[in-house]
Design an enzyme around this catalytic site. Structure first.
Site, mmCIF file in Angstrom:
data_model
loop_
_atom_site.group_PDB
_atom_site.id
_atom_site.type_symbol
_atom_site.label_atom_id
_atom_site.label_comp_id
_atom_site.label_asym_id
_atom_site.label_seq_id
_atom_site.Cartn_x
_atom_site.Cartn_y
_atom_site.Cartn_z
ATOM 1 C CD GLU A 42 -2.652 -1.045 2.658
ATOM 2 O OE1 GLU A 42 -2.675 -0.010 3.355
ATOM 3 O OE2 GLU A 42 -3.203 -2.102 2.985
ATOM 4 C CB CYS B 202 0.683 -3.139 13.572
ATOM 5 S SG CYS B 202 1.147 -2.736 11.878
ATOM 6 N N GLY C 89 5.629 -2.423 6.777
ATOM 7 C CA GLY C 89 7.003 -2.882 6.976
ATOM 8 C C GLY C 89 7.801 -2.020 7.929
ATOM 9 C CB CYS D 116 0.141 1.268 5.869
ATOM 10 S SG CYS D 116 0.227 2.104 4.312
#
Ligand code: SAH
Ligand code: SF4
Length: 377
Positions: A91, A126, A191, A365
């Site tokens: 994304e 997350c 990430g 994200c």
């Protein structure tokens, strides 16, 4: 697999072109096609001789991102879900500086980019970490997020902005010329950027270079969950990026509950690395602090958080938690968010609270990918 052309630095390309007995100006022409015109096809590089284009195509890949899904309104935050050449999904999020709430132009834009497919750090709250780490992005895949969004923007001009055809009429080659849209980058997508250190640095070097995309290092913010050794390494780099630390807790006890990385690099080590970063860079550090109800929003966090903020002269960004499907966490009620902010301000901390609406789209994200992958299954 061929290495991607957008993973190459100027120096690497010049070296390669010299082995082909090609003059340096050919490299400049190539770079202009890549980073000014942002073409997606070797044959569009009209001023490069055909045999050279052929040689390039045999030596490098010229990968583009395929837009799978887009969320959000034209003048507010927009989320892009891209498919990579191996089918993996990542994304990027485009954030206008002025959300154009009253119809005014929103001409400055920040792009939030991803650095990995998934994430190995497994912060409990997350979405990106939920399915684990799949792979690191190549430098070209990081660079391409910027170019692909700008290409998309050109194809979807906002009402009232300059018509690309008008610009094209001025210069025949500029049929491909794409106005620059993005002036700030935040490395806060999917990430852990500092876990893909070498590829990230190479991508940022290309995005920063005058021969590349030309985004100033001071307009690039790297966010990390706290990889202390890599923060020190970053401090020693010639390019001085801005640094944001995802703190989310001002004590080891609180951080340990939600961020496994804190067991490896507890606050003492993380803050020592931040100190080193500031000594080398003399740069402001930002602390990000997502507010999760009943987890880290207790007023017991205020004093240690204020101490940290004062020690680093750091700004604290309070971000109400965005709900993630299948996770139990929620954001505190508005009153509790405001109380947390007020308590920090009382300690003379420079803090802001994001009060945006429509956080279903602004959601951090990783969520769009998660949902799309579930739907595809
Ligand atoms: N791995 C890096 C950068 C990517 S995450 C890091 O952790 O800093 C970018 C930011 O989004 C981090 O501050 C992260 O904690 C935050 N974040 C993750 N999930 C979130 C959620 N559901 N709501 C709000 N912020 C979230
Ligand atoms: Fe990874 Fe950052 Fe998500 Fe933690 S918050 S799991 S480090 S992407």
């Amino acid at each position: 697999m061929l290495s991607d052309i957008k993973s190459q630095t100027l120096h690497e390309l010049q070296t390669q072109f010299r082995t082909w007995s090609q003059p340096d100006y050919r490299v400049s022409q190539l770079l202009e096609w890549l980073y000014v015109h942002r073409v997606t096809d070797w044959d569009a590089m009209m001023n490069l001789p055909k045999p050279l284009r052929h040689l390039l195509a045999q030596t490098y890949s010229l990968l583009t991102l395929e837009l799978i899904r887009k969320q959000g309104a034209r003048d507010s935050t927009q989320k892009f879900l891209w498919q990579l050449s191996d089918g993996a999904l990542i994304e990027s999020v485009l954030i206008p500086a002025n959300p154009a709430l009253y119809g005014e132009p929103s001409d400055r834009h920040t792009l939030c980019v991803s650095t990995q497919v998934g994430c190995a750090y497994g912060c409990k709250f997350c979405a990106s970490g939920l399915a684990g780490w799949k792979r690191d992005l190549h430098p070209g895949e990081i660079v391409e997020q910027v170019l692909a969004v700008e290409r998309w923007h050109k194809g979807n001009p906002k009402p009232g902005t300059r018509n690309p055809e008008d610009i094209a009429a001025l210069d025949p080659r500029s049929a491909f010329r794409i106005p620059r849209l993005i002036d700030n980058l935040v490395i806060m997508g999917m990430g852990e950027p500092l876990a893909n250190y070498d590829n990230l640095l190479k991508a940022l070097t290309i995005l920063n270079a005058p021969w590349g995309r030309g985004i100033g290092a001071r307009k690039i913010t790297i966010s990390t969950s706290g990889l202390a050794p890599q923060i020190r390494k970053l401090a020693d780099e010639p390019l001085q990026f801005r640094l944001a630390i995802s703190l989310h807790g001002a004590t080891d006890e609180t951080r340990n509950k939600i961020m496994p990385v804190n067991r490896k690099y507890p606050l003492r080590e993380l803050t020592a690395a931040c100190e080193y970063y500031q000594q080398q860079n003399r740069r402001m550090i930002t602390f990000e602090y997502i507010l999760i109800a009943g987890v880290n929003d207790g007023l017991d966090q205020i004093k240690p958080l204020a101490q940290l903020a004062h020690r680093f002269k750091a700004k604290v960004n309070l971000i109400p938690y965005n709900k993630v499907e299948n996770l139990p966490w929620t954001r505190p009620a508005n009153g509790a968010q405001e109380a947390f902010l007020a308590a920090l301000e009382k300690q003379k901390v420079h803090a802001t609270l994001r009060r945006e609406k429509g956080h279903d789209i602004d959601a951090a994200c990783g969520q769009l990918r998660l949902r799309t992958e579930r739907e595809l299954k």
